[in-house]
Design an enzyme around this catalytic site. Structure first.
Site, PDB file in Angstrom:
ATOM      1  N   LYS A  30       0.851  -1.187   0.000  1.00  0.00           N
ATOM      2  CA  LYS A  30       0.000   0.000   0.000  1.00  0.00           C
ATOM      3  C   LYS A  30       0.885   1.235   0.000  1.00  0.00           C
ATOM      4  O   LYS A  30       1.787   1.349   0.844  1.00  0.00           O
ATOM      5  CB  LYS A  30      -0.915   0.013   1.218  1.00  0.00           C
ATOM      6  CG  LYS A  30      -1.855   1.197   1.266  1.00  0.00           C
ATOM      7  CD  LYS A  30      -2.882   1.062   2.402  1.00  0.00           C
ATOM      8  CE  LYS A  30      -2.260   1.416   3.710  1.00  0.00           C
ATOM      9  NZ  LYS A  30      -2.068   2.900   3.860  1.00  0.00           N
ATOM     10  N   ASP A  57      -3.616   4.322  -1.571  1.00  0.00           N
ATOM     11  CA  ASP A  57      -4.503   4.751  -0.492  1.00  0.00           C
ATOM     12  C   ASP A  57      -4.437   6.268  -0.309  1.00  0.00           C
ATOM     13  O   ASP A  57      -3.619   6.776   0.463  1.00  0.00           O
ATOM     14  CB  ASP A  57      -4.085   4.022   0.802  1.00  0.00           C
ATOM     15  CG  ASP A  57      -4.648   4.673   2.059  1.00  0.00           C
ATOM     16  OD1 ASP A  57      -3.989   4.566   3.116  1.00  0.00           O
ATOM     17  OD2 ASP A  57      -5.728   5.293   1.977  1.00  0.00           O
ATOM     18  N   LYS A  59      -7.549   8.092  -0.154  1.00  0.00           N
ATOM     19  CA  LYS A  59      -8.797   8.439   0.541  1.00  0.00           C
ATOM     20  C   LYS A  59      -9.439   9.717  -0.020  1.00  0.00           C
ATOM     21  O   LYS A  59      -9.732  10.659   0.712  1.00  0.00           O
ATOM     22  CB  LYS A  59      -8.556   8.602   2.036  1.00  0.00           C
ATOM     23  CG  LYS A  59      -7.992   7.346   2.720  1.00  0.00           C
ATOM     24  CD  LYS A  59      -7.932   7.525   4.225  1.00  0.00           C
ATOM     25  CE  LYS A  59      -7.425   6.291   4.951  1.00  0.00           C
ATOM     26  NZ  LYS A  59      -5.978   6.088   4.831  1.00  0.00           N
ATOM     27  N   ASP A  62     -13.841  14.832  -1.932  1.00  0.00           N
ATOM     28  CA  ASP A  62     -13.995  16.166  -2.508  1.00  0.00           C
ATOM     29  C   ASP A  62     -15.290  16.189  -3.306  1.00  0.00           C
ATOM     30  O   ASP A  62     -16.032  15.197  -3.320  1.00  0.00           O
ATOM     31  CB  ASP A  62     -12.787  16.487  -3.424  1.00  0.00           C
ATOM     32  CG  ASP A  62     -12.523  17.999  -3.510  1.00  0.00           C
ATOM     33  OD1 ASP A  62     -11.357  18.392  -3.439  1.00  0.00           O
ATOM     34  OD2 ASP A  62     -13.519  18.753  -3.621  1.00  0.00           O
ATOM     35  N   ASN A  65     -16.950  16.334  -9.146  1.00  0.00           N
ATOM     36  CA  ASN A  65     -16.191  16.697 -10.349  1.00  0.00           C
ATOM     37  C   ASN A  65     -14.694  16.538 -10.131  1.00  0.00           C
ATOM     38  O   ASN A  65     -13.966  15.998 -10.960  1.00  0.00           O
ATOM     39  CB  ASN A  65     -16.516  18.145 -10.728  1.00  0.00           C
ATOM     40  CG  ASN A  65     -15.759  18.584 -11.959  1.00  0.00           C
ATOM     41  OD1 ASN A  65     -15.921  18.016 -13.038  1.00  0.00           O
ATOM     42  ND2 ASN A  65     -14.863  19.552 -11.788  1.00  0.00           N
ATOM     43  N   THR A 114     -10.269   3.028  11.323  1.00  0.00           N
ATOM     44  CA  THR A 114     -10.061   2.088  12.435  1.00  0.00           C
ATOM     45  C   THR A 114      -9.453   2.780  13.651  1.00  0.00           C
ATOM     46  O   THR A 114      -9.361   2.187  14.728  1.00  0.00           O
ATOM     47  CB  THR A 114      -9.150   0.923  11.992  1.00  0.00           C
ATOM     48  OG1 THR A 114      -7.971   1.475  11.391  1.00  0.00           O
ATOM     49  CG2 THR A 114      -9.853   0.024  10.989  1.00  0.00           C
ATOM     50  N   ARG A 176      -3.098  -6.554  14.344  1.00  0.00           N
ATOM     51  CA  ARG A 176      -2.009  -6.689  15.330  1.00  0.00           C
ATOM     52  C   ARG A 176      -1.898  -8.159  15.721  1.00  0.00           C
ATOM     53  O   ARG A 176      -2.899  -8.858  15.839  1.00  0.00           O
ATOM     54  CB  ARG A 176      -2.345  -5.871  16.591  1.00  0.00           C
ATOM     55  CG  ARG A 176      -2.306  -4.328  16.405  1.00  0.00           C
ATOM     56  CD  ARG A 176      -0.933  -3.839  16.059  1.00  0.00           C
ATOM     57  NE  ARG A 176      -0.824  -2.383  16.009  1.00  0.00           N
ATOM     58  CZ  ARG A 176      -1.069  -1.647  14.913  1.00  0.00           C
ATOM     59  NH1 ARG A 176      -1.509  -2.223  13.813  1.00  0.00           N
ATOM     60  NH2 ARG A 176      -0.891  -0.330  14.944  1.00  0.00           N
ATOM     61  N   ARG A 206       2.796  -1.208  10.795  1.00  0.00           N
ATOM     62  CA  ARG A 206       3.858  -1.248  11.809  1.00  0.00           C
ATOM     63  C   ARG A 206       4.205  -2.643  12.299  1.00  0.00           C
ATOM     64  O   ARG A 206       5.348  -2.903  12.643  1.00  0.00           O
ATOM     65  CB  ARG A 206       3.481  -0.336  12.989  1.00  0.00           C
ATOM     66  CG  ARG A 206       3.608   1.151  12.654  1.00  0.00           C
ATOM     67  CD  ARG A 206       2.871   2.056  13.600  1.00  0.00           C
ATOM     68  NE  ARG A 206       1.421   2.058  13.296  1.00  0.00           N
ATOM     69  CZ  ARG A 206       0.580   2.942  13.856  1.00  0.00           C
ATOM     70  NH1 ARG A 206       1.007   3.831  14.737  1.00  0.00           N
ATOM     71  NH2 ARG A 206      -0.711   2.904  13.531  1.00  0.00           N
TER      72      ARG A 206
END
Ligand SMILES: O=C(O)c1cc(=O)[nH]c(=O)n1[C@@H]1O[C@H](COP(=O)(O)O)[C@@H](O)[C@H]1O
Length: 228
Positions: A30, A57, A59, A62, A65, A114, A176, A206
């Site tokens: 990603k 990614d 996101k 807006d 258009n 999340t 995790r 991580r």
């Protein structure tokens, strides 16, 4: 079973090249805002040239258009997956899908991050239904807009599969290993739980990129996710 998606949360091309060199196999990675804002489309092309699958990614959130035009540009990168914020609304999500027309890029919508728990959602967003209801609403809106799936937590995966179908993508970050620190994530789960709850993809940052041995961490997570 899809490969775990490794979040390349780095700020430079050099860091990415050093990290990818540890792995001797094609990955699903990603590229998020941190990396894309520093290194731009060229880095996406470099990663793609190495044979990796890419989730871009950004996101997008807006007016329709702008999102349509932006997606038309991103479609040229030939990434496997990209996302918008469902909070942008059905019209915006339809426009995003339109911008990707003709490409093979799958489109998913972020529901509730999340890093958000129900109390924060009530206070920050003045949304007074349960967090699960909010996520399910956004998932149904995304499906109505013709999207391929959503980003959600493992905790909502089975309810979304029930309401939107097994094939509807449920891409779940907040992963995790049992007992590990959640950091800023509020809705977390293990790779095993993700598999059990019907996630179609897991996104892991991580737990792999900050691990002592990222390759070993990736292998452990991949085995747990695939049930080996
Ligand atoms: O769209 C995302 O990838 C995303 C959505 C979400 O709700 N939560 C979330 O953590 N992510 C991303 O997933 C990754 C999770 O990182 P770790 O918490 O380090 O595993 C980060 O790159 C986040 O930007």
């Amino acid at each position: 079973m899809n490969k775990p998606i490794i979040a390349l949360d780095f700020s430079s091309k050099e860091q990415v090249e050093e990290f990818l060199a540890l792995f001797g196999e094609p990955l699903f990675v990603k590229v998020g805002m941190e990396l894309f804002y520093q290194e731009g489309p060229e880095l996406v092309r470099m990663i793609k040239s190495k044979g990796h699958q890419i989730f871009l990614d950004l996101k997008l959130h807006d007016i329709p258009n702008t999102v349509e035009s932006a997606m038309r540009g991103l479609a040229k990168l030939g990434v496997d997956l990209t996302n918008v914020h469902a909070a942008g609304g059905v019209e915006m999500m339809k426009a995003a899908k339109k911008g990707l027309a003709g490409s093979t890029t799958q489109l998913i919508a972020v529901t509730q991050l999340t890093s958000t728990d129900e109390t924060q959602m009530h206070e920050d967003q003045l949304i007074y239904v349960s967090l699960e209801e909010s996520v399910l609403h956004y998932a149904k809106q995304a499906k109505r807009a013709g999207l391929d799936g959503v980003v959600c937590s493992v905790l909502e995966s089975s309810a979304i599969a029930r309401d939107c179908g097994e094939a509807f993508l449920k891409v779940t970050p907040g992963i995790r290993i049992a007992g590990a620190a959640a950091d800023d994530q509020k809705r977390v789960a293990t790779p095993k739980a993700a598999k059990e709850q019907g996630s179609t993809h897991i996104v892991v940052g991580r737990a792999i990129t900050k691990a002592q041995d990222p390759v070993a961490a990736y292998s452990q997570i991949k085995n747990e996710w695939s049930g080996r």
